[in-house]
Write a protein that holds these residues in place. Structure first.
Motif, PDB file in Angstrom:
ATOM      1  N   THR A  28     -47.178  31.222 -14.881  1.00 17.02           N
ATOM      2  CA  THR A  28     -47.478  32.111 -16.000  1.00 17.02           C
ATOM      3  C   THR A  28     -46.214  32.459 -16.760  1.00 17.02           C
ATOM      4  N   THR A  30     -44.989  35.515 -19.833  1.00 15.85           N
ATOM      5  CA  THR A  30     -45.378  36.719 -20.553  1.00 15.85           C
ATOM      6  C   THR A  30     -44.611  36.794 -21.865  1.00 15.85           C
ATOM      7  N   VAL A  40     -48.561  39.867 -23.634  1.00 13.85           N
ATOM      8  CA  VAL A  40     -49.585  38.845 -23.431  1.00 13.85           C
ATOM      9  C   VAL A  40     -49.106  37.909 -22.333  1.00 13.85           C
ATOM     10  N   THR A  41     -49.993  37.630 -21.380  1.00 13.87           N
ATOM     11  CA  THR A  41     -49.673  36.701 -20.303  1.00 13.87           C
ATOM     12  C   THR A  41     -50.564  35.475 -20.437  1.00 13.87           C
ATOM     13  N   ASN A  43     -51.159  31.230 -18.898  1.00 14.56           N
ATOM     14  CA  ASN A  43     -50.818  30.302 -17.825  1.00 14.56           C
ATOM     15  C   ASN A  43     -50.308  28.991 -18.412  1.00 14.56           C
ATOM     16  N   LEU A  49     -54.351  34.979 -20.183  1.00 14.71           N
ATOM     17  CA  LEU A  49     -54.867  35.641 -18.994  1.00 14.71           C
ATOM     18  C   LEU A  49     -55.065  37.137 -19.205  1.00 14.71           C
ATOM     19  N   SER A  50     -54.164  37.741 -19.961  1.00 15.57           N
ATOM     20  CA  SER A  50     -54.296  39.181 -20.185  1.00 15.57           C
ATOM     21  C   SER A  50     -53.529  39.606 -21.431  1.00 15.57           C
ATOM     22  N   ILE A  51     -53.974  40.726 -21.989  1.00 18.84           N
ATOM     23  CA  ILE A  51     -53.299  41.372 -23.106  1.00 18.84           C
ATOM     24  C   ILE A  51     -53.200  42.853 -22.770  1.00 18.84           C
ATOM     25  N   GLU A  52     -51.994  43.377 -22.841  1.00 14.51           N
ATOM     26  CA  GLU A  52     -51.781  44.800 -22.591  1.00 14.51           C
ATOM     27  C   GLU A  52     -51.224  45.432 -23.858  1.00 14.51           C
ATOM     28  N   THR A  74     -48.710  36.739 -28.373  1.00 10.62           N
ATOM     29  CA  THR A  74     -49.442  35.550 -27.914  1.00 10.62           C
ATOM     30  C   THR A  74     -48.627  34.287 -28.182  1.00 10.62           C
TER      31      THR A  74
END
Length: 106
Positions: A28, A30, A40-41, A43, A49-52, A74
């Motif tokens: 991964t 980030t 944003v993470t 792979n 995979l995720s957005i914080e 992103t």
């Protein structure tokens, strides 16, 4: 070199490439924007995979800025996973530029 040896080497490289592509799913990267306000993470298969998002920037008035930060974070994450992929493929090819293999993550 005989043809059987060349075919065996090609098959070994193909197997190694498949292994690398499977391993990339577990790697991964980030990406961040706005000083870490958006993270944003992704792979190694370029899947998000995720957005914080820091709650301080979630307001109606800041909608456009938030959209820009998500886009930037992103793109940052995707650039990083692309670099990881290139690095892994360089290990396979010994740094040689092999058409069709070396440019998979271009």
């Amino acid at each position: 070199m005989d043809m059987n040896s060349i075919m065996a080497q090609a098959q070994q490289m193909q197997q190694k490439m498949a292994t690398i592509q499977e391993e990339l799913k577990t790697k991964t990267a980030t990406g961040t924007a706005g000083g870490g306000m958006v993270t944003v993470t992704a792979n190694g298969k370029s899947e998000i995979l995720s957005i914080e998002i820091e709650k301080e920037i979630i307001t109606v008035d800041e909608k456009e800025m938030l959209q820009d930060l998500i886009t930037a974070a992103t793109n940052d994450a995707l650039r990083k996973v692309k670099a990881i992929g290139k690095e892994e493929m360089a290990k396979l090819t010994g740094g040689m530029n092999i058409p069709g293999i070396s440019n998979i993550f271009s």
